[in-house]
Design an enzyme around this catalytic site. Structure first.
Site, PDB file in Angstrom:
ATOM      1  CG  ASP A   1      47.492  13.465  14.228  1.00  0.00           C
ATOM      2  OD1 ASP A   1      48.291  12.907  14.681  1.00  0.00           O
ATOM      3  OD2 ASP A   1      46.898  14.132  14.851  1.00  0.00           O
TER       4      ASP A   1
ATOM      5  CG  ASP B   1      41.663  15.359   8.973  1.00  0.00           C
ATOM      6  OD1 ASP B   1      42.626  14.310   9.013  1.00  0.00           O
ATOM      7  OD2 ASP B   1      40.724  15.422   9.989  1.00  0.00           O
TER       8      ASP B   1
ATOM      9  CD  GLU C   1      44.785  18.452  14.318  1.00  0.00           C
ATOM     10  OE1 GLU C   1      43.892  18.198  13.920  1.00  0.00           O
ATOM     11  OE2 GLU C   1      45.246  18.023  15.540  1.00  0.00           O
ATOM     12  CD  GLU C   2      43.798  18.900   9.552  1.00  0.00           C
ATOM     13  OE1 GLU C   2      43.565  18.143  10.517  1.00  0.00           O
ATOM     14  OE2 GLU C   2      44.731  18.541   8.926  1.00  0.00           O
TER      15      GLU C   2
ATOM     16  CG  ASP D   1      40.917  19.321  15.907  1.00  0.00           C
ATOM     17  OD1 ASP D   1      41.403  18.494  16.827  1.00  0.00           O
ATOM     18  OD2 ASP D   1      40.840  18.705  14.750  1.00  0.00           O
TER      19      ASP D   1
ATOM     20  CG  LEU E   1      36.424  14.924  11.304  1.00  0.00           C
ATOM     21  CD1 LEU E   1      34.920  15.541  11.595  1.00  0.00           C
ATOM     22  CD2 LEU E   1      36.607  14.073  10.153  1.00  0.00           C
ATOM     23  CG  ASP E   2      39.872  15.810  18.313  1.00  0.00           C
ATOM     24  OD1 ASP E   2      41.106  16.171  18.167  1.00  0.00           O
ATOM     25  OD2 ASP E   2      39.559  14.912  18.987  1.00  0.00           O
TER      26      ASP E   2
ATOM     27  CD  GLU F   1      43.304  18.439  20.101  1.00  0.00           C
ATOM     28  OE1 GLU F   1      44.453  18.581  20.653  1.00  0.00           O
ATOM     29  OE2 GLU F   1      42.898  17.299  19.416  1.00  0.00           O
TER      30      GLU F   1
HETATM   31  P1  P6P Z   1      46.273   8.947  21.892  1.00  0.00           P
HETATM   32  C1  P6P Z   1      43.146  11.990  18.354  1.00  0.00           C
HETATM   33  O1  P6P Z   1      44.036  12.200  17.589  1.00  0.00           O
HETATM   34  C2  P6P Z   1      43.329  13.214  19.614  1.00  0.00           C
HETATM   35  O2  P6P Z   1      43.720  14.271  18.974  1.00  0.00           O
HETATM   36  C3  P6P Z   1      42.275  13.331  20.535  1.00  0.00           C
HETATM   37  O3  P6P Z   1      40.990  13.271  19.849  1.00  0.00           O
HETATM   38  C4  P6P Z   1      42.212  11.976  21.458  1.00  0.00           C
HETATM   39  O4  P6P Z   1      41.904  12.357  22.672  1.00  0.00           O
HETATM   40  C5  P6P Z   1      43.897  11.634  21.497  1.00  0.00           C
HETATM   41  O5  P6P Z   1      44.441  12.423  20.356  1.00  0.00           O
HETATM   42  C6  P6P Z   1      44.103  10.425  21.329  1.00  0.00           C
HETATM   43  O6  P6P Z   1      45.724  10.437  21.461  1.00  0.00           O
HETATM   44  O7  P6P Z   1      47.853   9.232  22.104  1.00  0.00           O
HETATM   45  O8  P6P Z   1      45.811   8.207  23.187  1.00  0.00           O
HETATM   46  O9  P6P Z   1      46.015   8.057  20.556  1.00  0.00           O
END
Ligand code: P6P
Length: 312
Positions: free
Chosen positions: A62, A68, A91-92, A109, A111-112, A259
């Site tokens: 990402d 983040d 994650e970072e 994570d 800031l998910d 996650e």
């Molecule tokens: P997609 C956000 O990037 C994330 O890690 C989660 O928060 C979320 O559920 C998922 O990815 C969304 O992924 O492929 O549907 O865009």
């Protein structure tokens, strides 16, 4: 009735553990305090220079957002000062960082879903806490605590230490998380399913037929694309949240350690069910790397079981 603060609740909860020395309590409070600050910055994201990207790519491929980095650095600094954490994996961070002191390991994570901040969509901090062991790669069943902070219409911290799930809403007028969702239980059933149907060309036939069966049975689709928001809604309203494996993401997209497993711990503690595929529970998986991925299907027990039996 006087609302109970998160700090008071955690201290009371600590009394139920005769061996508790207050160290885990300190970690939970450190995470909560960091969440207050992260939430404040998010509330004015459009006004200060924390939107946009740093130009880097993280372990999830990402684009790294400035928020983040801010969130990751704040949590690391706060947990370092707290001196209760031996190792932080994030994650970072490509690799975990050793803080030396402390009896605990924190996966996070910071800031998910941060790609959603530009669009003012709810995002969250996810944390998973273990006792320090020979390896940081322990099965999710070994978690001593897990939770999230959802930065949404209000900021809410939801956590478990293995005896129930409780939610605390931030009262901005006093800067305190107050108990708002006591002993959270996920509804046994629900009429919402949550999955990214753009991935359906990569799904196997069973999954395609299962999702179609949800539509014909009158379920409603809700997909925010921010795991903490989608899982929180599932805990509150019931239903299913799914990020299954497919022909492209053969091990799913979401990360096991920071996650899937923390959310699995919470959902099971709230009376729901979680599988990664077939009947395998991700909490039983023996991790092989910090950033490994896992499929996940979680939510109301009856709906997850419908999916399992549908596979037969
Ligand atoms: P997609 C956000 O990037 C994330 O890690 C989660 O928060 C979320 O559920 C998922 O990815 C969304 O992924 O492929 O549907 O865009």
């Amino acid at each position: 009735m006087q609302a109970i603060s998160l700090t008071d609740f955690i201290l009371e909860d600590q009394k139920t553990n005769l061996h508790a020395r207050g160290n885990l309590t300190r970690i939970l409070n450190d995470i909560a305090e960091s969440g207050k600050i992260i939430g404040l910055h998010l509330k004015k994201a459009g006004l200060v220079d924390i939107l946009g990207t740093t130009g880097d790519i993280n372990t999830s491929s990402d684009e790294v957002k400035k928020i983040d980095v801010f969130s990751n650095n704040l949590l690391i600094k706060t947990l370092t000062i707290g001196e209760q954490v031996a190792t932080i994996a994030s994650e970072e961070l490509e690799n975990p960082i050793e803080l030396g002191t402390g009896d605990y390991v924190v996966f996070m994570d910071p800031l998910d879903g941060s790609a959603n901040t530009d669009a003012n969509i709810p995002v969250g901090t996810i944390f998973s806490i273990y006792h320090k062991s020979d390896s940081i790669l322990q099965p999710g069943r070994k978690q001593v605590a897990a939770g999230y902070i959802l930065y949404g219409t209000s900021d809410i911290l939801v956590y478990t230490c293995g005896h129930g799930v409780n939610g605390f809403t931030l009262d901005p007028s006093i800067g305190t998380f107050l108990l708002s969702h006591s002993d959270m239980k996920i509804p046994e059933d629900g009429d919402i399913y949550s999955v990214n149907e753009a991935n359906s060309p990569q799904w196997d036939d069973t999954l395609i037929r299962f999702i179609e069966s949800l539509k014909t049975s009158g379920k409603r689709a809700r997909y925010i694309g921010s795991m903490v928001a989608d899982v929180h809604r599932t805990l509150i309203k019931g239903g299913l949240f799914m990020y299954p494996n497919d022909n492209k993401n053969t091990t799913g997209k979401l990360r096991l350690m920071y996650e899937v497993n923390p959310m699995a711990f919470l959902v099971e503690q709230a009376g729901g069910r979680v599988i990664s595929h077939e009947t395998t529970n991700p909490l039983d998986a023996v991790p092989s790397s910090v950033h490994e991925k896992s499929p996940v299907i979680l939510g109301s027990k009856s709906l997850v079981e419908n999916f399992i039996h549908f596979e037969k």
